[in-house]
Design a protein around this motif. Sequence first.
Motif, short mmCIF file in Angstrom:
data_model
loop_
_atom_site.label_atom_id
_atom_site.label_comp_id
_atom_site.label_asym_id
_atom_site.label_seq_id
_atom_site.Cartn_x
_atom_site.Cartn_y
_atom_site.Cartn_z
N ILE A 1 0.82 -1.12 -0.04
CA ILE A 1 -0.05 -0.06 0.07
C ILE A 1 0.86 1.20 0.03
N GLY A 2 2.07 1.42 0.73
CA GLY A 2 2.81 2.22 0.60
C GLY A 2 3.60 2.61 -0.52
N ASP A 3 4.72 3.62 -0.38
CA ASP A 3 5.71 3.96 -1.54
C ASP A 3 6.71 3.22 -1.56
N VAL A 4 7.02 2.25 -0.50
CA VAL A 4 8.39 1.60 -0.70
C VAL A 4 8.33 0.40 -1.63
N TRP A 5 7.41 -0.42 -1.83
CA TRP A 5 7.51 -1.75 -2.49
C TRP A 5 6.48 -1.55 -3.75
N GLU A 6 6.80 -2.29 -4.72
CA GLU A 6 5.69 -2.72 -5.88
C GLU A 6 5.87 -4.11 -6.20
N ALA A 7 4.52 -4.54 -6.49
CA ALA A 7 4.39 -5.81 -6.76
C ALA A 7 5.16 -6.17 -8.29
N ALA A 8 5.95 -7.22 -8.31
CA ALA A 8 6.66 -7.55 -9.70
C ALA A 8 6.23 -9.05 -10.18
N ALA A 9 5.73 -9.84 -9.22
CA ALA A 9 5.15 -11.08 -10.00
C ALA A 9 4.31 -11.88 -8.74
N GLU A 10 3.62 -12.74 -9.24
CA GLU A 10 3.02 -13.74 -8.38
C GLU A 10 2.99 -14.96 -9.06
N VAL A 11 3.20 -15.96 -8.39
CA VAL A 11 3.15 -17.48 -9.09
C VAL A 11 2.58 -18.50 -7.87
N ARG A 12 1.82 -19.40 -8.50
CA ARG A 12 1.29 -20.31 -7.36
C ARG A 12 1.80 -21.57 -8.22
N PHE A 13 2.36 -22.72 -7.37
CA PHE A 13 3.07 -23.91 -7.79
C PHE A 13 2.72 -24.92 -6.81
N GLU A 14 3.15 -26.20 -7.11
CA GLU A 14 3.09 -27.30 -6.03
C GLU A 14 4.51 -27.80 -6.25
N MET A 15 4.98 -28.21 -4.94
CA MET A 15 6.28 -28.83 -4.67
C MET A 15 6.32 -30.26 -4.18
N PRO A 16 6.95 -31.36 -4.79
CA PRO A 16 6.63 -32.63 -4.29
C PRO A 16 7.58 -32.74 -2.84
N VAL A 17 6.77 -33.57 -2.02
CA VAL A 17 7.41 -33.96 -0.79
C VAL A 17 7.24 -35.34 -0.43
N HIS A 18 8.48 -36.08 -0.10
CA HIS A 18 8.66 -37.64 0.05
C HIS A 18 9.11 -37.74 1.34
N PHE A 19 8.47 -38.79 2.06
CA PHE A 19 8.82 -39.25 3.39
C PHE A 19 8.92 -40.76 3.26
N ALA A 20 9.91 -41.42 3.54
CA ALA A 20 10.33 -42.85 3.49
C ALA A 20 9.25 -43.82 4.39
N ASP A 21 8.87 -43.10 5.63
CA ASP A 21 8.16 -43.78 6.37
C ASP A 21 7.85 -42.63 7.47
N PHE A 22 7.00 -42.99 8.54
CA PHE A 22 6.56 -42.31 9.69
C PHE A 22 7.76 -41.73 10.46
N ALA A 23 8.67 -42.55 10.60
CA ALA A 23 9.69 -42.00 11.45
C ALA A 23 10.53 -41.01 10.98
N THR A 24 10.49 -41.02 9.36
CA THR A 24 11.34 -39.83 8.98
C THR A 24 10.56 -38.62 8.98
N PHE A 25 9.24 -38.71 8.77
CA PHE A 25 8.30 -37.54 8.84
C PHE A 25 8.34 -36.91 10.47
N ASP A 26 8.56 -37.62 11.51
CA ASP A 26 8.73 -37.56 12.86
C ASP A 26 9.77 -36.52 12.86
N ILE A 27 10.82 -36.98 12.45
CA ILE A 27 12.27 -36.18 12.54
C ILE A 27 12.10 -34.71 11.88
N ARG A 28 11.70 -34.95 10.79
CA ARG A 28 11.79 -33.71 9.59
C ARG A 28 10.49 -32.75 10.11
#
Length: 232
Positions: A158-185
């Motif tokens: 809204i102010g005079d400092v920033w201007e919008a330059a771009a906007e992108v929506r995307f998806e990133m794949p996420v893999h977990f070998a098992d629940f123990a991996t999910f637990d730690i990460r």
Amino acid sequence: MPESLPLFDDELDLLADLVPLDASRLIELGCGQAWLARGLLARYPDTTLTGLEVDERQHAKNLTAPQSRLDFVQAGAQAVPFADASFDGALMLKSLHHVPVGLMAQALGEVARVLRPGGWLYVSEPVYAGPLNEIMRLFNDEREVRAAAQQALDQALIGDVWEAAAEVRFEMPVHFADFATFDIRMMRPTYADHQIDAPTRAAIQQRFESHLGPDGVHLTRPMHVRLLRKRA
């Protein structure tokens, strides 16, 4: 049916499509393990990057893995310990919503201060949606802070400092070998103690294993990128 979002295995590819990265002075606010930063510097040998991390334990780990042209500083985005106009570009990768809500505007002001005129800020935030989010919200519901991050960006524009330059929506794949991996990460990050009790843990595991396949759990995380540019 809604149009499917583009899939990026490496967010650096998207970043490189949006901003110049060669021979640049960059700063990442809330760098975590600095995975993207390390890949970026390997790809652009004339670029330097400073990674700020507020979490003391993660900062200590970062210092044990030095890399050429990558400096680590323990500090928060709301108080950046550098002079005005020190950097060409800034990164906030899944970190703006971790800034205390009352300090988000101050943090964006600090980023603007340390960027040169015409410098850019790349903000990548997870969207509160999708199957991974359905698991995460059982122990770490970020609905309010993610909305607050987007509102802080809206207010900054809204102010005079920033201007919008771009906007992108995307998806990133996420893999977990098992629940123990999910637990730690995901359940035991260095920067938070979620204090998960036994019934909650059982509910998390049940939800997680409902997606289990022969080689673990494959999910996607919807992301929302907003690129801001400091007005010259």
